[in-house]
Scaffold this motif. Structure first.
Motif: not given
Length: 475
Positions: A449-459
């Motif tokens: 886990a890192d900073a990018k996983h604090l949000l989910y990707p826009i589909p």
């Protein structure tokens, strides 16, 4: 974002009982101005909004908020679930588009109620209440979206344009202001309680206040979070159910602790929920002796303190069937929160999805008071009420009251208590994110886990149809 014009057609056709026996009607035959003429039309329309909550909650929310956390996992054969749990997902992962689309369909229906019901000549109090219900649901949908994706398109007006779909993302701050406004307006017009059987499960003022408290907590507005949670507590409308197990028994749903739940039933198999079969030990689910791949993370299973009665419900390794047979899990611990011995189908049971309940409010109150400077007597009282119930009548030396903690220790204690109390109820990822513990917690169970996983990707599917959308960093 997909603008689904079909939603206004569905609003016309969904009956007051939310039955889904719909006939296709050519859109050219439909005029929305002709569908909002009476109190019955308004009631049918708001029922159609509630009906769409099922597509956002249930296993969809468990996948988003629990599976991507440190308490819930799946067996390896569940490839999609493993992708979510282990942060191996990407913008093409189907769950995100499913959730995103379902959320905006829900918002579209709510917008149509908010935009059209005020024009109806009907009882003013009922009219305002129905609009308030729609605003509550719209706020709930946006709260879920903004926590999942960050900036999202903020659509508050009815749109019939299926050509112009280039709608950019709006800043989180703007979305949160709309959420707060909707909930503030809703709490003023919603009743404290519904009593008629046909109205159980509708949004109340307590539901609006409870979600508003959580919004403030997420925004780190500790003063308003504490004040709003206290309003719910002081209302005396809710109380802790004496037996923790009873919270999850289908026959006892919508009890004194339940503030707002998504309603599932066996009126039709399509109205049932999938939580029971998903969490059942294999060869125990009453329909065809099936079972699911969703299980308890072993580290969480072993984290409960000695004597904590909640563990009996939250963590099981075997299940006794109606005929007396005991089936042991061969793959690790499961949770018994969603057991339904009278399920109506292989993938449908009577279990409601609890969005918020009184214990949640007590723990939010304790958290907010502590963040204002230090744990106060009121903060200790709130969390210790929850702990006392977890003793199940045992002596106070079992799971003893908390006392003498520093602010940091109390903060950690509340997060841990929320885990034990609210696991598999759609809270964990949001709690870890709110408290800044997400990366640490996931790494502790061996998940990258890192900073990018604090949000989910826009589909990806949404970006393909809406060029105005910009992807989150790292995806």
């Amino acid at each position: 974002m997909k603008i689904l014009n079909i939603c206004m057609l569905l609003l016309l056709m969904v009956s007051a009982s939310c039955e889904n026996n719909l006939e296709e009607v050519p859109l050219s035959f439909f005029e929305e101005s002709n569908s909002f003429n009476s109190a019955a039309d308004a009631t049918s329309a708001i029922n159609a909004v509630y009906d769409r909550l099922k597509g956002v909650y249930g296993m969809t929310m468990i996948n988003l908020a629990d599976l991507n956390g440190d308490e819930c996992q799946v067996r390896e054969e569940n490839g999609g679930g493993t992708e979510i749990h282990k942060n191996l997902f990407n913008s093409g992962t189907g769950l995100f588009d499913q959730f995103y689309t379902a959320s905006y369909v829900l918002i579209d229906r709510a917008n149509r109620v908010i935009g059209n019901v005020p024009k109806i000549t009907m009882d003013v109090k009922l009219r305002d209440q129905i609009v308030g219900e729609a605003k509550f649901i719209r706020a709930l949908a946006y709260f879920n979206l903004v926590r999942a994706f960050g900036d999202v398109p903020l659509v508050t007006a009815v749109s019939n344009d299926v050509v112009n779909v280039q709608i950019p993302r709006d800043a989180q701050e703007q979305v949160y202001q709309q959420i707060i406004q909707d909930l503030q307006e809703a709490e003023k017009v919603l009743p404290v309680k519904f009593t008629a059987d046909t109205e159980i499960g509708r949004a109340t003022s307590g539901a609006a206040k409870s979600i508003l408290a959580k919004v403030y907590l997420t925004r780190k507005d500790w003063t308003n979070a504490a004040a709003k949670a206290k309003e719910v507590i002081d209302s005396k409308a809710y109380s802790l159910v004496p037996d923790y197990h009873d919270l999850f028994v289908p026959e006892k749903e919508n009890g004194p602790e339940h503030i707002f739940s998504i309603q599932y039933s066996c009126v039709l198999p399509t109205y049932g929920s999938q939580m029971a079969v998903s969490f059942a030990i294999f060869f125990t689910y009453p329909i065809n002796l099936t079972g699911g791949t969703y299980q308890v993370v072993p580290a969480f299973a072993s984290s409960f303190q000695q004597g904590d009665y909640r563990k009996e419900v939250t963590v099981i390794t075997e299940k006794k069937l109606a005929n007396g047979t005991i089936v042991a899990s061969r793959t690790g611990p499961h949770t018994d929160k969603y057991w339904d011995p009278l399920a109506c189908g292989e993938s449908s049971a009577r279990n409601n999805f609890i969005v918020t309940r009184y214990a949640d409010v007590l723990l939010m109150y304790a958290e907010a008071l502590n963040e204002l400077g230090a744990p106060t007597a009121e903060a200790y009282n709130a969390i210790n009420l929850v702990r006392a119930r977890a003793r199940n009548g045992a002596a106070a030396t079992v799971l003893p009251d908390l006392a003498g903690l520093s602010q940091a220790q109390f903060r950690d204690a509340v997060l841990q208590e929320r885990g034990w109390e609210l696991s598999f109820e759609g809270h964990r990822r949001w709690d870890l994110l709110r408290t800044g513990k997400y990366v640490e917690a996931m790494k502790a169970i061996g998940v990258t886990a890192d900073a990018k996983h604090l949000l989910y990707p826009i589909p990806l599917q949404e970006i393909d149809v809406n060029p105005a959308l910009v992807q989150n960093a790292g995806y």
